[in-house]
Design a protein around this motif. Structure first.
Motif, PDB file in Angstrom:
ATOM      1  N   MET A  47       0.830  -1.199   0.000  1.00 10.29           N
ATOM      2  CA  MET A  47       0.000   0.000   0.000  1.00 10.29           C
ATOM      3  C   MET A  47       0.870   1.258   0.000  1.00 10.29           C
ATOM      4  SD  MET A  47      -2.939   1.408  -0.166  1.00 10.29           S
ATOM      5  CE  MET A  47      -4.184   0.240   0.290  1.00 10.29           C
ATOM      6  N   GLN A  48       1.881   1.280   0.830  1.00  9.50           N
ATOM      7  CA  GLN A  48       2.782   2.434   0.873  1.00  9.50           C
ATOM      8  C   GLN A  48       3.486   2.614  -0.466  1.00  9.50           C
ATOM      9  OE1 GLN A  48       5.015   0.986   4.247  1.00  9.50           O
ATOM     10  NE2 GLN A  48       4.224   2.639   5.555  1.00  9.50           N
ATOM     11  N   VAL A  68       1.002   4.082  -3.005  1.00  7.83           N
ATOM     12  CA  VAL A  68       0.735   5.503  -2.752  1.00  7.83           C
ATOM     13  C   VAL A  68       1.937   6.344  -3.140  1.00  7.83           C
ATOM     14  CG1 VAL A  68       0.300   7.212  -0.942  1.00  7.83           C
ATOM     15  CG2 VAL A  68      -1.026   5.088  -0.999  1.00  7.83           C
ATOM     16  N   ALA A 117       2.087   6.624  -6.852  1.00 10.05           N
ATOM     17  CA  ALA A 117       1.038   7.530  -7.328  1.00 10.05           C
ATOM     18  C   ALA A 117       1.423   8.986  -7.079  1.00 10.05           C
ATOM     19  CB  ALA A 117      -0.292   7.210  -6.646  1.00 10.05           C
ATOM     20  N   VAL A 118       1.994   9.269  -5.918  1.00  7.72           N
ATOM     21  CA  VAL A 118       2.425  10.638  -5.603  1.00  7.72           C
ATOM     22  C   VAL A 118       3.524  11.079  -6.571  1.00  7.72           C
ATOM     23  CG1 VAL A 118       3.620  12.042  -3.866  1.00  7.72           C
ATOM     24  CG2 VAL A 118       1.701  10.592  -3.196  1.00  7.72           C
TER      25      VAL A 118
END
Length: 86
Positions: free
Chosen positions: A54-55, A58, A61-62
């Motif tokens: 998950m990290q 994210v 994506a960032v």
């Protein structure tokens, strides 16, 4: 024969996981997008091997969003400059 607006299903692999993406977009474009996401996730994983999935997602994506917004601002700046020269 497929109609232009008919949805297509494309299977891609991102970070070792298979995903079926459905849309009206060209299959080649979907594969290109998936490859970009996969590449970015690999870069993030190599730089930060302790991140969970998950990290990692994210952070990727960032980073992709940051690149997109920087390019968008650059294009807008160039467009305004070009419009000012007219």
């Amino acid at each position: 024969m497929r109609e232009e607006n008919e949805k297509r299903r494309t299977t891609v692999t991102i970070n070792g996981q298979k995903y079926v993406i459905s849309g009206r977009t060209d299959v080649g474009h979907i594969i290109e997008v998936a490859n970009l996401v996969d590449k970015k996730m690999k870069e993030m994983r190599n730089a930060n091997p302790y991140l969970d999935k998950m990290q990692l997602a994210v952070l990727a994506a960032v980073n992709i969003s940051d690149e997109y917004l920087r390019l968008k601002k650059q294009v807008e700046k160039e467009r305004l400059k070009k419009d000012g020269e007219k």
